[in-house]
Write an enzyme that holds these catalytic residues in place. Structure first.
Site, short mmCIF file in Angstrom:
data_model
loop_
_atom_site.label_atom_id
_atom_site.label_comp_id
_atom_site.label_asym_id
_atom_site.label_seq_id
_atom_site.Cartn_x
_atom_site.Cartn_y
_atom_site.Cartn_z
N GLN A 212 0.82 -1.21 0.00
CA GLN A 212 0.00 0.00 0.00
C GLN A 212 0.86 1.26 0.00
O GLN A 212 1.97 1.28 0.53
CB GLN A 212 -0.93 0.01 1.21
CG GLN A 212 -2.10 -0.93 1.10
CD GLN A 212 -1.81 -2.28 1.71
OE1 GLN A 212 -0.66 -2.60 2.00
NE2 GLN A 212 -2.85 -3.07 1.93
N CYS A 335 -10.52 -1.67 -2.54
CA CYS A 335 -10.09 -0.34 -2.96
C CYS A 335 -11.08 0.28 -3.94
O CYS A 335 -10.81 1.34 -4.51
CB CYS A 335 -8.69 -0.40 -3.58
SG CYS A 335 -8.57 -1.42 -5.05
#
Length: 376
Positions: A212, A335
């Site tokens: 990430q 996401c």
């Protein structure tokens, strides 16, 4: 956050720039609630996990343009010319310092930037990753192997200008297309991975593995998953689309200290190697395998809990498998809230009971949502 590049219309990537941060988060929360309500889902939402509005990015994906003596690093404009963004305010402090040194480094190495309109030159991108310990990974994306020797002979200069560098590699991307990197990686440094301390876990990132963009928010995401799972204390867990193993490695141990039966599955062989390297330094005996989860696990007895962290398109063919699997509990980290909502409609027996927004990407509409599902 105020940005000179945005105000001058040199870069408009941060489409929420100028919007108060609290208002950004509130709008993202409303969007998530509306998307799941549209799929017939009403559940308990935790308070959003927020980020620093600026200085949060641990990665820099720099398009290289300009000339050999005066390179630019940043993005391309509509005509394919370089826009230099070396002072972007999104980079965390150690990364920001490194990015500002990159143009001087490229000039010293004599690298010829790739000219998109003319389809000439060699160096397409420089990719940097920064760890909380202050170490760096730098990857040079080249059109061909011809300049690998130039970078290899310039290693001492790389270490001089970027003293935190641990991993140096070249990625070969020969095609003329809007593709960030190619399939071939040439390692030039002694070390092959970058340790990324996250909570009490040290993830080891290899050049081709994903992590990430926001380390602090990623740490909060993993802590939340661990806390929710501790309440039911499953003995077995599968981490699908596991990447470098963040969810799996944060949940190796049960609250009483005994080891869980943990399996991670991921398409990227580089990411699996990263997860295995991290696991070798930890208790328990997690297994990480390379492959497509929907095909690989179809005939195996299901665990007590499954964690999924798919790309933007969602879990696809894995949704019917999860629905029929008998898995009692699932964690879905998404996401893209619209693909999450779509997937939830395909798993009616797994009821969403809790969710939390994680603002991984301030100044943009992008977000991460963690949802806890329980079988009805």
């Amino acid at each position: 956050m105020q940005c000179d590049y945005f105000d001058a219309h040199r870069c408009r990537s941060c489409s929420l720039m100028g919007t108060a941060y609290d208002d950004q988060v509130a709008a993202k929360q409303e969007r998530c609630v509306a998307a799941l309500l549209g799929a017939g889902v009403s559940l308990q939402w935790e308070s959003p996990f927020t980020s620093r509005p600026a200085g949060f990015r641990n990665k820099a994906k720099l398009v290289v343009a300009g000339t050999r003596s005066d390179p630019t690093v940043g993005i391309l404009d509509g005509s394919g010319q370089g826009v230099d963004l070396r002072h972007c305010g999104l980079y965390e402090p150690g990364l920001a310092q490194a990015v500002q040194q990159v143009p001087s480094l490229l000039a010293d190495l004599g690298m010829v930037p790739y000219d998109v309109p003319r389809r000439s030159g060699e160096l397409k991108h420089v990719l940097l990753t920064h760890s909380p310990a202050g170490e760096l990974m730098i990857r040079f994306v080249l059109r061909s192997e011809g300049q690998v020797t130039r970078i290899r002979t310039g290693l001492s200069r790389i270490y001089e200008l970027l003293p935190g560098v641990r991993v140096v590699s070249v990625n070969l991307q020969p095609i003329h297309a809007a593709v960030l990197e190619g399939p071939q990686e040439v390692l030039l440094s002694q070390h092959s991975d970058l340790p990324m301390p996250v909570n009490d876990v040290s993830l080891r990132l290899r050049p081709g593995s994903f992590f990430q963009t926001n380390t602090e928010v990623a740490a909060g995401l993993y802590r939340q998953a661990r806390a929710w799972l501790a309440e039911t204390d499953p003995a077995s867990l599968w981490d699908l689309y596991c990447g470098v193993g963040g969810f799996a490695l944060h949940n190796l141990l049960r609250p009483n200290g005994s080891a869980r039966d943990v399996l991670g599955v991921e398409l990227s062989a580089e990411a699996v190697e990263s997860a295995r390297a991290s696991a070798a330094e930890m208790p328990g005996a997690p297994r990480f395998v390379t492959g497509d989860a929907a095909a690989l696990l179809r005939d195996r007895p299901a665990p007590e809990v499954v964690v999924v962290n798919p790309p933007r398109r969602g879990i696809g063919d894995l949704a019917p498998w999860l629905e029929a699997s008998g898995v009692q509990q699932a964690l879905y980290s998404s996401c893209h809230v619209d693909s999450l909502a779509r997937d939830l409609t395909r798993m009616p027996s797994l009821r969403p009971v809790r969710a939390r927004l994680f603002d991984m990407f301030p100044q943009t509409p992008h977000l991460e949502v963690l949802t806890l599902l329980q079988r009805r």
